[in-house]
Design an enzyme around this catalytic site. Structure first.
Site, mmCIF file in Angstrom:
data_model
loop_
_atom_site.group_PDB
_atom_site.id
_atom_site.type_symbol
_atom_site.label_atom_id
_atom_site.label_comp_id
_atom_site.label_asym_id
_atom_site.label_seq_id
_atom_site.Cartn_x
_atom_site.Cartn_y
_atom_site.Cartn_z
ATOM 1 N N ALA A 63 -9.598 16.434 15.449
ATOM 2 C CA ALA A 63 -10.414 15.226 15.810
ATOM 3 C C ALA A 63 -11.334 15.213 16.935
ATOM 4 O O ALA A 63 -11.687 14.522 17.687
ATOM 5 C CB ALA A 63 -9.271 14.199 16.198
ATOM 6 N N SER A 64 -11.397 16.715 17.549
ATOM 7 C CA SER A 64 -12.303 16.896 18.659
ATOM 8 C C SER A 64 -13.743 16.889 18.275
ATOM 9 O O SER A 64 -14.586 17.014 19.136
ATOM 10 C CB SER A 64 -11.769 18.428 19.184
ATOM 11 O OG SER A 64 -12.137 19.328 18.327
ATOM 12 N N ARG A 65 -14.135 16.900 16.968
ATOM 13 C CA ARG A 65 -15.539 16.944 16.602
ATOM 14 C C ARG A 65 -15.750 16.213 15.258
ATOM 15 O O ARG A 65 -14.740 16.009 14.489
ATOM 16 C CB ARG A 65 -15.938 18.218 16.600
ATOM 17 C CG ARG A 65 -15.416 19.225 15.670
ATOM 18 C CD ARG A 65 -15.887 20.424 15.876
ATOM 19 N NE ARG A 65 -15.349 21.579 14.772
ATOM 20 C CZ ARG A 65 -15.647 21.747 13.615
ATOM 21 N NH1 ARG A 65 -16.584 21.026 13.246
ATOM 22 N NH2 ARG A 65 -14.989 22.622 12.789
ATOM 23 N N ASP A 83 -3.326 25.192 14.703
ATOM 24 C CA ASP A 83 -4.395 26.004 13.974
ATOM 25 C C ASP A 83 -3.789 25.657 12.559
ATOM 26 O O ASP A 83 -2.684 26.100 12.026
ATOM 27 C CB ASP A 83 -4.050 27.379 14.193
ATOM 28 C CG ASP A 83 -4.905 28.437 13.534
ATOM 29 O OD1 ASP A 83 -5.370 27.918 12.559
ATOM 30 O OD2 ASP A 83 -4.798 29.536 13.688
ATOM 31 N N ASN A 133 -7.476 15.703 8.353
ATOM 32 C CA ASN A 133 -8.926 16.049 8.262
ATOM 33 C C ASN A 133 -9.425 17.453 8.456
ATOM 34 O O ASN A 133 -10.473 17.747 7.948
ATOM 35 C CB ASN A 133 -9.339 15.012 9.332
ATOM 36 C CG ASN A 133 -10.773 15.331 9.795
ATOM 37 O OD1 ASN A 133 -12.063 14.962 9.083
ATOM 38 N ND2 ASN A 133 -10.977 16.036 10.919
ATOM 39 N N TYR A 186 -14.201 26.377 -1.801
ATOM 40 C CA TYR A 186 -14.261 25.228 -1.061
ATOM 41 C C TYR A 186 -13.641 24.078 -1.952
ATOM 42 O O TYR A 186 -12.754 23.446 -1.622
ATOM 43 C CB TYR A 186 -15.086 24.956 -0.160
ATOM 44 C CG TYR A 186 -15.326 23.774 0.508
ATOM 45 C CD1 TYR A 186 -14.598 23.635 1.779
ATOM 46 C CD2 TYR A 186 -15.849 22.681 0.299
ATOM 47 C CE1 TYR A 186 -14.539 22.589 2.583
ATOM 48 C CE2 TYR A 186 -15.903 21.531 0.836
ATOM 49 C CZ TYR A 186 -15.070 21.478 1.987
ATOM 50 O OH TYR A 186 -15.254 20.257 2.842
ATOM 51 N N ALA A 226 -12.679 24.118 -4.959
ATOM 52 C CA ALA A 226 -11.324 24.371 -5.838
ATOM 53 C C ALA A 226 -10.246 23.865 -4.933
ATOM 54 O O ALA A 226 -9.324 23.330 -5.478
ATOM 55 C CB ALA A 226 -11.439 25.602 -6.068
ATOM 56 N N LYS A 263 -10.354 21.602 -2.642
ATOM 57 C CA LYS A 263 -10.470 20.164 -2.549
ATOM 58 C C LYS A 263 -9.861 19.337 -3.593
ATOM 59 O O LYS A 263 -9.401 18.314 -3.794
ATOM 60 C CB LYS A 263 -11.890 19.762 -2.398
ATOM 61 C CG LYS A 263 -12.250 20.150 -0.782
ATOM 62 C CD LYS A 263 -11.357 19.560 0.305
ATOM 63 C CE LYS A 263 -11.874 19.834 1.788
ATOM 64 N NZ LYS A 263 -10.782 19.410 2.892
#
Length: 255
Positions: free
Chosen positions: A14-16, A64, A97, A160, A162, A164
């Site tokens: 949530a930093s960006r 992380d 997220n 990527y 796959a 998701k």
């Protein structure tokens, strides 16, 4: 609003970008936040300040997503933050997220690239949620993050997408198995968004931006607040009966 009636959301990454927007949109709706960041603590602090200006409380914790062995210790830090900041032992909403992108053709994707995407997007979502389950309120909500790329295809995103696709299947299983606790689980699937994702190509490359806009029903590329607003809406009281669903937020991309 009392301590016990305050809603608390944990938003990873949530930093960006989309996570930042989701956190701020939730704060606007009166929700307090636990934010995670990987490296940029200064950016996370900026988000905390913005949330404070909206009259909500928030804390930022380092996480992380590629290091599942650190999830148990992270859950303990969340437990401590809940106790120290809110005098509670559970939170209400989890927004999975945090993510990373790799753009490489199917033929050229390396095992290291593939493994990183597995660790962050699929294994990370699976085991982080598992570790946090005891801290999520019965009747709470979980939002996982997929991508429009799990429905339509663009060269260079096979690995990527796959991952998701796996997140979308996982969401249905989570919804089924957590249903007895009244926990609703859904997937948000963003289309192309103007962020720094993938090196910021959608945001910064005018040709790419125009091409995507041309195949998007609403005629433009998405913005972070388009997705952040959708996450906040999905977590609103009016959507408590929605679970096990994939909700694409793409402006009608590639219909």
């Amino acid at each position: 609003m009392t301590e016990s009636s305050t809603r608390i959301a944990l938003v990873t990454g949530a930093s960006r970008g989309l996570g930042r927007s989701a956190a701020l949109k939730l704060a606007e709706k009166g929700v307090d936040l636990i934010l995670t960041y990987k490296d940029n603590e200064a950016k996370a602090q900026e988000v905390l300040e913005q949330i404070g200006k909206l009259g909500r409380r928030a804390v930022a914790l380092r996480l992380d997503m590629a290091d599942s062995k650190g999830f148990e210790a992270f859950a303990q830090r969340v437990e401590s933050a809940l106790s120290e900041t809110w005098r509670r032992d559970r939170f209400d909403y989890l927004v999975n997220n945090a993510g990373a992108g790799v753009q490489a053709s199917f033929a050229e994707t390396t095992e290291d690239q593939f493994d990183l995407l597995v660790d962050i997007h699929l294994k990370g979502t699976f085991f982080l949620t598992q570790k946090l389950l005891p801290l999520i309120e019965d009747g709470g909500r979980i939002v996982n993050t997929s991508s429009g790329l799990a429905r339509f295809t663009f060269p260079g995103y096979a690995a990527y997408a796959a991952m998701k696709g796996g997140v979308e299947v996982l969401t249905r299983y989570m919804a089924k198995e957590l249903g007895p606790r009244g926990i609703a689980v859904n997937t948000i699937a963003p289309g192309a968004i103007e962020t720094d994702f993938g090196g910021g190509v959608v945001r910064d490359n005018a040709q790419v931006n125009a091409q995507i806009a041309s195949v998007t029903t609403l005629g433009r590329v998405g913005l972070p607040d388009d997705v952040g607003g959708a996450v906040a809406a999905l977590l609103s009281d009016g959507n408590s009966w929605v679970t096990g669903q994939r909700i694409e937020v793409s402006g009608g991309m590639m219909l």
